[in-house]
Design a protein around this motif. Sequence first.
Motif: not given
Length: 213
Positions: A30-35, A89-98, A100-105
């Motif tokens: 899954e998409f997980h910011v911290g990982s 990939i663009a969707g994932s990059l924008l998600t990381m941008y929004f 990036k500081n929410d490690f549990h997202y």
Amino acid sequence: MNTFLLVLIGINAVVSFKGFNDFDFFRKYEFHVGSIRSGEQLRMLTSGFLHGDITHLAFNMLTLYFFAPIVLDTFGNVNFLYVYFVSLIAGSLLTMYFHKNDFHYRAVGASGAVTGIIYSSILLYPEMNLYLFFAIPIKGYVFGIGYLLYSIYGMKAKNDNIGHTAHFGGAIGGYLFTLIKVPSLIQTNTEMVILLTIPIIILFYLHKTNRLN
């Protein structure tokens, strides 16, 4: 129906059902910011083939089924894949941008890729008609814009595991790829080119003014 499209839908279904029945598999891909920030960037791709539940999977695949043929017929299989994966990939990059500081997202879904296909098909054929519940006629661009406006609601509500932010990244990816491939659309379809930017502008305005929290 294009066999190529059916195979792509099948891959989404197989991976998603594996995730439904194997929690460790779901958590691993899954998409997980911290990982991702720890080096597991592959999740930015694999999360696009997982879904939260059968309804989430069915909605995304049904939407893909309706919109993909226009992109396939216009661009062919290879460029269709470019639209699909560039949008994912663009969707994932924008998600990381929004986030990036929410490690549990966490988030999953093909929504970014699917929204890119939606935006591409609307640009190519703005007057296409859809039938909600197979009975209610609606213009394709109305559905596409409504889809993104609903995504803003989902981002504010934060009550599911769906990657709503990825919808916008995907829309941007599909939008830009299509305009690069067919730049004449800027002149021949100017109103739609402008109209489709409105939800994206609203999103960045809400983000800039901290109204998504």
